[in-house]
Scaffold this motif. Structure first.
Motif, PDB file in Angstrom:
ATOM      1  N   ASN A   4      -6.062   0.566  -3.494  1.00 10.41           N
ATOM      2  CA  ASN A   4      -5.174  -0.191  -4.362  1.00 10.41           C
ATOM      3  C   ASN A   4      -5.945  -0.654  -5.601  1.00 10.41           C
ATOM      4  OD1 ASN A   4      -4.086  -3.026  -5.227  1.00 10.41           O
ATOM      5  ND2 ASN A   4      -2.376  -2.064  -4.133  1.00 10.41           N
ATOM      6  N   THR A  62      -5.264   6.299   2.763  1.00  5.16           N
ATOM      7  CA  THR A  62      -5.303   5.049   2.004  1.00  5.16           C
ATOM      8  C   THR A  62      -6.541   4.265   2.422  1.00  5.16           C
ATOM      9  OG1 THR A  62      -2.904   4.920   1.801  1.00  5.16           O
ATOM     10  CG2 THR A  62      -4.126   2.857   1.566  1.00  5.16           C
ATOM     11  N   THR A 105      -0.918   7.430   1.868  1.00  4.41           N
ATOM     12  CA  THR A 105      -1.541   8.540   1.145  1.00  4.41           C
ATOM     13  C   THR A 105      -1.657   9.756   2.063  1.00  4.41           C
ATOM     14  OG1 THR A 105      -2.808   6.896  -0.104  1.00  4.41           O
ATOM     15  CG2 THR A 105      -3.476   9.192  -0.338  1.00  4.41           C
ATOM     16  N   TYR A 158       0.811  -1.212   0.000  1.00  3.57           N
ATOM     17  CA  TYR A 158       0.000   0.000   0.000  1.00  3.57           C
ATOM     18  C   TYR A 158       0.852   1.272   0.000  1.00  3.57           C
ATOM     19  CZ  TYR A 158      -3.953  -3.022   1.174  1.00  3.57           C
ATOM     20  OH  TYR A 158      -4.922  -4.005   1.148  1.00  3.57           O
ATOM     21  N   ARG A 159       0.298   2.293  -0.601  1.00  2.97           N
ATOM     22  CA  ARG A 159       0.872   3.628  -0.550  1.00  2.97           C
ATOM     23  C   ARG A 159       0.410   4.317   0.728  1.00  2.97           C
ATOM     24  NH1 ARG A 159       2.262   7.252  -4.600  1.00  2.97           N
ATOM     25  NH2 ARG A 159       1.380   5.889  -6.217  1.00  2.97           N
ATOM     26  N   ASN A 219      -7.814   6.734  -1.243  1.00  2.00           N
ATOM     27  CA  ASN A 219      -7.026   6.173  -2.346  1.00  2.00           C
ATOM     28  C   ASN A 219      -6.848   4.670  -2.126  1.00  2.00           C
ATOM     29  OD1 ASN A 219      -5.274   6.033  -4.611  1.00  2.00           O
ATOM     30  ND2 ASN A 219      -3.510   6.151  -3.238  1.00  2.00           N
ATOM     31  N   TYR A 266      -1.589   4.939   7.651  1.00  2.00           N
ATOM     32  CA  TYR A 266      -1.686   4.988   6.185  1.00  2.00           C
ATOM     33  C   TYR A 266      -2.478   6.195   5.696  1.00  2.00           C
ATOM     34  CZ  TYR A 266       0.438   0.399   5.777  1.00  2.00           C
ATOM     35  OH  TYR A 266       1.329  -0.654   5.818  1.00  2.00           O
TER      36      TYR A 266
END
Length: 594
Positions: free
Chosen positions: A261, A223, A154, A151-152, A259, A220
Motif C-alpha cells: 500500500n 499483497t 494482488t 488492501y488490494r 505489492n 491477499y
C-alpha cells in the motif's frame, strides 16, 4: 489624498495602484476615464490614516511599468522567503504523490518545483501512487480490480499490472526530473559546468516486505506489508545529492515481489527516516462542514476528528485500533524509564508511539518481534468512493504525527505551484497537521499563579521585566498564556489588547532556564500573534530595555511613543527609558481557535 491627480486615460477601467508592496484597485476613480493605449507612471501620495504617507504609483500597460513591478515583487519575495530558505535547507521531506496526480497533467509542474527545491538544499524521498494506473491496466487487459478493506488482493494479473505500472512511473519521473532548470538567460553570469548537471534520481530495493497472507479467511496473494525501510542506504543516496524514488513494490526475504500500500510505504518511510515533513499531494482540498479550507489542525484536533468517525468509517476505526495498540504498548514501559521518545530527527516526544529502529533499518517493538503496524495503510473502496471525503488522508497524517514527524501537509495538487505556496508562505494553501505547534500552550488559570511568579521573579530582579505584585498578577491573569509540560509551567507571556486602537501589548515573556534554546519563546510569540489577529488586532507593540535584539529578529521595528495607545502611555515609567517596538500583523487564516 495629499495631491490631486491630473486626468488619466487608460485602455480599460481597471486602474491599479502600487503602494509599497501592495497592489490595489480603487473603484471611485473610474468615472470619466477615457480609452487609450497606455498609461504613464504618475507618482502621488496616499494618507494611510496613521500619521504617515506612502509613495504610490499608478500601474498601466507600459513595458517599463510592468518590468518595475516585476522587479519589486521579485526582490520582495526573496526577502520574505529568506527565513524559509534557512528553515528548510538540509531537511528531509517524504512526498507522497497520489495516483490521481501522477495520472494528471499537474505532475509536470509539481516535479519541476521539487527539482527547484532540491537545488535549494531540501532532501526529497518521492513515493508515487499507482492504483489508478493499475486499475486501468487491469481493465484494458479484461481483468477487474479487487479490494478488501484498505488492501488490494494482488493476484498474478494484478501483480503483473503493478510491476508494469511501477516501472513506467519510475521511468517517467526520472525523465521529467533529469533536465534540470532552463539555461535561458543564465549565461550572462559566466560559464559554469554545474549548469549542465542533471538532477540525480536514485531508486532500488530499499523496501523489505512480508506477505499479508490470509486474513479472516481472505488470501491477499502477493499483497505485502512493510517490514523494513533501509534507512542507512536511503540516507546515503540523499547525502549524495540525489532525489530518492521509493516504489510501493517491496521484496520478500524469499525473493518475491510484493505489492504494498502506497500510504503504508510513505508513512513508514517518514517515521523510519525521522523526516521533518510528510507531504501528501492529493487531488482536492481538506474542507470543513462549511466548505472552507482547513488550514491547520493540531495533532489533538486531528485525532479527535478521526475518532468521531470511527463508527462510520473503516479507516477511522483502523486508526483508533492502531493507536490504541501502541498506546497500550507504551504504557507497559517499553519507551524507557522517563517516558520520553527520541526521534530520528533529534526531537523528543512524550507519551507518543514511536518505532524503535534496529541498526537504522526496520521496525522492532523492543522484544525482537515485528510490530503489526509499520505505517498506516489507506485505500480500497472507502478512499476510492470518497464517501468520507479525505478522512483517510487525515487519519494517516495523525498517525505519522503521533510517531514523531512534526508536520504533515495535505496539499491539493491541482493548484499550480502548491509546494512553493505552502512552504514559502506563512499560512500556506493546504492543510497542515502539527504534532508540536502550540503543544502545551493555553490560557492561564488561577492555579498557575505560583508557576508564573517563579518564571518572572529572576527577570524582575535583574531589571529585565517590571515587578508585578501578586495582586497585579491576579488582575492580569486572564491575559497570560502559559506553556505547560508534564504539569510544570515552562514558559509564559501576556497579551494586553487595546481594541479601540486595534493593537495589543506583548509583555512578560519568560522561559524556564532549563528549557531555553528549545524555541519556547518563539512558540509563545507566534501564539500571541495569531491570537491577536483572531481578535481583530492589527498591530503589536512592546516596551523593552534589554531584549530589543530578540524582537527585532522576529519582525519588530523601533517606533516612537506616539504609536503606543494613550491609555498605556499614561502608565509608562519614563525613568526606565524603555525602547518602544511595534509589528504589524497579517490576518490569521489558519482557522485555529486560540
Amino acid at each position: 489624498m495629499a495631491t490631486a491627480l491630473p486626468p488619466i486615460t487608460i485602455k480599460q477601467c481597471q486602474l491599479k495602484i502600487l503602494c509599497g508592496n501592495t497592489i490595489w484597485t480603487p473603484t471611485l476613480w473610474q468615472r470619466g476615464l477615457t480609452g487609450s493605449n497606455s498609461l504613464k507612471v504618475l507618482p502621488f501620495q496616499v494618507n494611510d490614516g496613521k500619521r504617515s504617507f506612502r509613495r504610490c504609483k499608478v500601474l498601466g500597460e507600459t513595458d517599463n511599468v510592468s518590468s518595475a513591478i516585476k522587479d519589486d515583487l521579485f526582490v520582495g519575495f526573496f526577502r520574505e522567503a529568506w527565513p524559509y530558505f534557512l528553515a528548510h535547507r538540509g531537511s528531509t521531506f517524504v512526498v507522497l504523490i497520489s495516483a490521481e496526480i501522477v495520472d494528471s497533467p499537474h505532475l509536470d509542474h509539481l516535479l519541476m518545483d521539487i527539482s527547484l527545491l532540491h537545488g535549494l538544499g531540501i532532501k526529497f524521498v518521492l513515493v508515487p501512487g499507482t492504483h489508478v494506473q493499475i486499475d486501468r491496466l487491469l481493465a484494458e487487459r479484461g481483468n477487474e480490480a479487487n479490494y478488501v478493506g484498505r488492501y488490494r488482493i494482488t493476484d498474478p494479473d494484478s501483480l503483473e499490472a503493478a510491476m508494469d505500472t511501477s516501472g513506467r512511473i519510475r521511468l517517467m519521473i526520472e525523465a521529467k526530473l533529469s533536465p534540470g532548470p532552463s539555461l535561458t538567460g543564465v549565461r550572462r553570469h559566466g560559464e559554469n559546468s554545474r549548469w549542465h548537471d542533471s538532477v540525480g534520481v536514485a531508486s532500488g530495493n530499499f523496501l523489505a516486505a512480508k506477505k499479508r497472507g490470509v486474513v479472516e479467511g481472505i488470501d491477499y496473494a502477493s499483497t505485502g506489508e512493510v517490514k523494513k525501510i533501509d534507512v542507512s542506504r536511503i540516507r546515503e543516496r540523499l547525502d549524495q545529492d540525489s532525489i530518492l524514488l521509493l516504489s510501493n513494490l517491496g521484496y520478500s526475504s524469499s525473493g518475491e515481489v510484493l505489492n504494498c500500500n502506497t500510504y503504508e510505504v510513505a508513512t513508514a518511510c517518514a517515521l523510519a527516516l525521522g523526516a521533518e515533513k510528510l507531504i501528501c499531494i492529493i487531488d482536492g482540498p481538506i474542507l470543513d462542514e462549511s466548505s472552507r479550507l482547513i488550514r491547520f489542525l493540531t495533532l489533538q484536533d486531528a485525532d479527535m476528528l478521526v475518532r468521531k468517525r470511527a463508527e462510520q468509517s473503516e479507516t477511522a476505526a483502523n486508526y483508533v485500533k492502531a493507536v490504541s495498540q501502541e498506546d497500550d504498548f507504551n504504557r507497559l514501559g517499553h519507551n524507557g524509564s522517563n517516558g520520553s521518545l527520541p526521534s530520528q530527527n533529534g526531537n523528543v516526544y512524550s507519551r507518543r508511539y514511536n518505532p524503535t529502529f534496529q541498526n537504522g533499518i526496520g521496525f522492532d517493538n523492543g522484544n525482537g518481534l515485528w510490530s503489526s503496524e509499520q505505517g498506516f495503510a489507506i485505500g480500497g473502496q472507502e478512499k476510492l468512493s470518497r464517501s468520507n471525503g479525505y478522512l483517510s488522508e487525515l487519519a494517516a497524517a495523525a498517525f505519522v504525527c503521533r510517531g514523531g514527524v512534526q508536520r504533515v501537509h495535505l496539499l491539493d495538487g491541482t493548484i499550480g505551484g502548491v509546494l512553493l505556496k505552502e512552504l514559502f508562505q506563512r499560512d500556506g494553501v493546504g492543510t497542515m497537521v502539527a504534532s508540536d505547534l502550540y503543544e502545551g500552550a493555553r490560557m492561564a488559570r488561577v492555579s498557575d499563579i505560583h508557576g508564573i511568579k517563579q518564571l518572572l521573579q529572576p527577570l524582575e530582579e535583574s531589571g529585565i521585566l517590571i515587578r508585578r505584585t501578586e495582586e497585579e498578577l491576579v488582575k492580569a491573569l486572564h491575559s497570560f498564556i502559559i506553556v505547560e509540560r508534564e504539569g510544570h509551567i515552562i514558559a509564559c507571556a501576556a497579551l494586553f489588547p487595546y481594541f479601540e486602537e486595534k493593537c495589543g501589548e506583548v509583555a512578560a515573556i519568560a522561559v524556564s532556564p532549563d528549557c531555553r534554546g528549545q524555541g519556547q519563546g518563539d512558540k509563545l510569540l507566534d501564539y500571541i500573534e495569531k491570537k491577536a489577529s483572531s481578535l481583530g488586532l492589527q498591530m503589536l507593540f512592546l516596551l523593552t530595555t534589554r531584549t530589543a535584539d530578540w524582537f527585532v529578529r522576529r519582525g519588530f521595528s523601533e517606533c516612537s511613543i506616539d504609536h503606543i495607545p494613550e491609555q498605556r502611555r499614561k502608565k509608562i515609567n519614563l525613568a526606565r527609558r524603555s525602547k518602544y517596538y511595534m509589528k504589524k500583523l497579517l490576518p490569521d487564516k489558519s482557522g485555529y481557535t486560540y
